[in-house]
Write an enzyme that holds these catalytic residues in place. Structure first.
Site: not given
Length: 844
Positions: A331, A592, A596, A660, A685, A689
């Site tokens: 708007d 708003d 809407d 891997n 692993n 990570d």
């Protein structure tokens, strides 16, 4: 007083007095002590589960992967066969991995909960005899609530008194039109759709006002019953869909690899349980276990950063859509313009200034008791005359169908009805005009000149309303049916100038690949004047009336080319958004107002502001604490950073893990022993990570922010295969060095490959995290620290007493020279492959 039980089976058959008696309360509302007691008795007014049970569920959900569960069972089976040490190590690694995931996700959830408190819904209740605003979650049975347009109803309630009350109950009745409500007593067998004296939690007020007694809250409400029967879930975002499909793709690859490797190892007469554990550990190694945690952390870190930019994210997954957005519909009031409506002038039908028009406009604006709006405030502040002559008798509140507001006031002995609203709406109920000389004449001779006057004011960019009046009958109420035969008095001209920085902001949005489209109820002339002021050279304008005559196919062709949608009816906003989405765009909608909510739901990203009506705030995914478009630009940048960092983890995890595991699968075919023990695979692993957890704080290159980001599964698959296979080439070179040059045995081989595998996986992160040459885009502080810590840990691990737990031994010094050479060659090759890969992708 202890409240009696809430009336069962219903309350619509009760009189006000009976309802007050049953709930031990009165029209003055509860006192604070009694309300606090009832909150303990009935619990918070919410249909969500409490957070404590969800923390336990969140922890348990870390173990929900079938591969992880199988691994735990196999480890326990291994213990039963006597290998207790290995079992403990495997279980400890799985537990650490799961605790890390839980800690990250819980931190993310807590952060979001804190942010959501900033945009909590409130409602007005009577406490200790006076009205007060409280969070909707604190409403209890026995509370008296005061409602007006835009409010969400916080609990199932009985109307005490109402005025022209219309409520949207589509969620319960499926009825799209607003339902009229009033205070009355109904038979006990009245069906839900006919209970006109009842208000239901989750419905919202379209127009009018009411005072109501809350009878039921939380899960006892109709809404609570519906939501406990359904698993209420928002539609899946593009990002969530991508993650799900990505998960399926990994599962297929993992399953095929595991079955083949297990079968081959058994065929080669390796121990069955070891082969099974090895296959499962491989599966864990291929799965980016921390993906859910990394995504949660990335999104919540993004949400916290966005909060600093005054953007509160209500739904985390919408951050990705925010970054992908390429059209923003908004708007104009308060976002493009300053939102401070100013009264320019009040004019009679000939265009001359009129004090009478100003006085009548002030009476209408100041006496109305419905929804407060900037236009009424502008009129009131522009009036400096006497304020004592009029007393309010009744009013017909504004609504979006009539587009006008009428008040009936008393001035001495006479009663007057005064109407103001959209010019055409006011003209439609007038049959006479008051001339500048004060005479009353038939409207027909003046209609053309009124419309010309209106066009001239609109051309200058003024928002122009009409005002009319008529004497009202002394006896009886004034209703909607009496809004006719009125006398047109003149015009109210208002203006709302553009914000000073709006031209620069719109250019910035365009630079980031986001096109702004203005959707407004104002007439095309006012909208065109504004467009020219904000730098749109030749604005393409489409009106609501033109849209009405168009098919969806025609609108789909025109909508992306249109700059301004003017004279738009509330229900057309949703259609514009649906059509733009169908044309393949990611749409943000900023609204708003009461009308809407459907458009906010329909958009990929619903954006509202903290000062919006409750129903708009509730429907939005993102709430701005400031109405500036600047804030939105900052939010888009943060959204794109968050998306980029999430994709970095996926690129790193898939390319390193796939490489891997592919290497391990191949090695297990020609080696007389397992290339890595199950516990060593799990440790690899976990260590690879660990640095990637810091990815949420990593720097993001400008190239990733400049254009909208979209999820692309094909792109990820190609990336995974190319970089996974490249990783495998250097793994096989490592095998060659270990077997042919250093002639290592089982334990040395496993230690050597473990060290190379982890170091190459964490260093390759530096290459794949950016599209630029890696030395031109350095990682963030925390990612750098985490990488260095793991690097040192892996280099020193074979020299520590811990090495024996994992089956590692110390390595000859010459191996480290070879490893350094292999890793250097690997990083240079990956950099070349990356440049080639992105160049080829860009050509596509």
């Amino acid at each position: 007083m202890e409240p009696k039980t809430a009336p069962e089976p219903g309350f619509w058959h009760l009189s006000k007095e009976d309802a007050f008696s049953k709930l031990s309360c009165s029209q003055k509302g509860l006192d604070n002590t009694e309300a606090a007691q009832r909150l303990k008795t009935y619990g918070p007014n919410t249909i969500k589960n409490n957070a404590r049970s969800s923390a336990l569920l969140l922890f348990l959900s870390q173990f929900k992967s079938p591969v992880t569960l199988l691994l735990i069972i196999a480890a326990l089976l291994s213990a039963a066969l006597g290998d207790v040490t290995d079992t403990i190590i495997i279980l400890v690694i799985v537990l650490i991995s799961s605790l890390l995931g839980f800690w990250q996700e819980k931190g993310a959830a807590d952060a979001v909960r804190e942010l959501l408190k900033m945009v909590q819904l409130h409602c007005t209740v009577m406490r200790n005899g006076t009205s007060k605003e409280i969070p909707s979650e604190d409403v209890v049975p026995g509370d008296i609530i005061v409602l007006s347009a835009g409010d969400i109803i916080p609990g199932d309630s009985l109307i005490i008194e109402s005025q022209e009350l219309f409520v949207d109950e589509a969620a319960f009745t499926g009825e799209t039109y607003p339902v009229e409500k009033e205070s009355c007593v109904l038979p006990i067998d009245t069906p839900l759709a006919k209970r006109k004296n009842s208000l239901f939690m989750g419905a919202h007020v379209i127009s009018g006002k009411a005072t109501a007694l809350v009878i039921k809250t939380g899960k006892d409400t109709e809404f609570g019953k519906i939501s406990s029967g359904l698993q209420l879930r928002a539609p899946e975002t593009d990002f969530e869909k991508g993650i799900r499909k990505f998960g399926y793709m990994l599962m297929e690859i993992t399953l095929i690899l595991v079955i083949i490797i297990f079968a081959v190892n058994v065929y080669l007469h390796k121990p069955v349980l070891d082969s099974f554990l090895f296959s499962l550990a491989l599966a864990v190694g291929l799965t980016p276990q921390l993906l859910p945690a990394i995504i949660s952390v990335n999104l919540s870190t993004g949400a916290r950063r966005m909060a600093k930019q005054q953007v509160i994210v209500k739904r985390l997954s919408s951050i990705e859509n925010f970054g992908s957005m390429n059209i923003l519909c908004s708007d104009k009031t308060g976002t493009i313009t300053q939102g401070k409506v100013t009264l320019k002038d009040t004019l009679d039908i000939d265009g001359n200034h009129s004090d009478k028009v100003l006085q009548y406009a002030w009476v209408n604006a100041s006496m109305q008791r419905g929804f407060q709006n900037p236009i009424d405030e502008a009129i009131c502040s522009g009036y400096k005359g006497s304020k004592d002559e009029f007393t309010i008798q009744s009013e017909i509140p504004y609504d979006f169908i009539r587009k006008r507001l009428t008040v009936v006031v008393k001035n001495g002995k006479s009663k007057l009805a005064i109407t103001k609203g959209a010019l055409n709406s006011v003209l439609s109920i007038c049959d006479r005009v008051e001339t500048s000389g004060g005479q009353i004449a038939a409207i027909e001779n003046s209609r053309t000149s009124i419309l010309q006057q209106y066009q001239q004011l609109s051309d200058k960019g003024f928002r122009t309303l009409g005002i009319a009046f008529k004497p009202a009958a002394e006896a009886g109420d004034f209703t909607r049916d009496d809004e006719k035969g009125m006398i047109f008095l003149g015009f109210i001209a208002l203006f709302d100038p553009p914000k000073p920085n709006v031209i620069a902001t719109i250019q910035q949005l365009n630079e980031y690949g986001v096109q702004l489209k203005i959707i407004t109820g104002d007439n095309a002339l006012v909208a065109k004047s504004l467009a020219l002021q904000i730098g749109v050279k030749a604005p393409k304008i489409l009106t609501g009336a033109e849209m009405q005559k168009m098919s969806n196919a025609a609108l789909m062709h025109l909508a992306p080319l249109t700059d301004i949608f003017a004279e738009v009816e509330p229900n057309q906003k949703e259609r514009i958004i649906a059509v733009l989405k169908k044309a393949g765009h990611v749409i943000g909608f900023m609204g708003d107002g009461i009308n809407d909510a459907p458009a906010l739901h329909a958009a990929d990203v619903g954006i509202s502001v903290d000062t919006a009506v409750d129903v708009a705030k509730e429907a939005a995914d993102i709430v701005l604490l400031s109405r500036d478009l600047d804030v939105l630009v900052k939010g888009i940048i943060e959204g794109r950073k968050t998306f980029t960092n999430t994709m970095k983890y996926i690129f790193m995890a898939t390319s390193a893990n796939f490489g891997n595991m592919f290497s391990m699968a191949g090695a297990s075919l020609f080696l007389p022993f397992l290339p890595l023990l199950p516990k060593q695979i799990l440790l690899t692993n976990l260590l690879t990570d660990f640095p990637e957890m810091a990815i949420a704080t990593d720097r993001v290159d400008e190239i990733n922010i400049k254009s909208p980001q979209r999820w692309d599964l094909g792109f990820i698959r190609r990336f995974m295969i190319i970089f996974g296979l490249l990783s495998s080439v250097f793994d096989y070179l490592t095998f060659g060095v270990l077997l042919l040059l250093l002639h290592t045995k089982e334990k040395e081989f496993q230690t050597g490959w473990f060290v190379e595998s982890v170091i190459s996986a964490i260093l390759i992160v530096l290459v794949v995290r950016t599209r630029l040459p890696f030395f031109k885009s350095l990682p963030g502080k925390y990612l750098s620290i985490a990488t260095i810590v793991i690097l040192l840990f892996v280099l020193f691990l074979p020299l520590t007493p811990m090495a024996a737990w994992f089956g590692f031994v110390s390595l000859p010094l010459s191996y480290y020279g070879w490893m350094l050479l292999i890793i250097l060659c690997y990083m240079i090759s990956a950099e070349i492959a990356k440049q080639f890969f992105y160049r080829k992708m860009n050509n596509h």
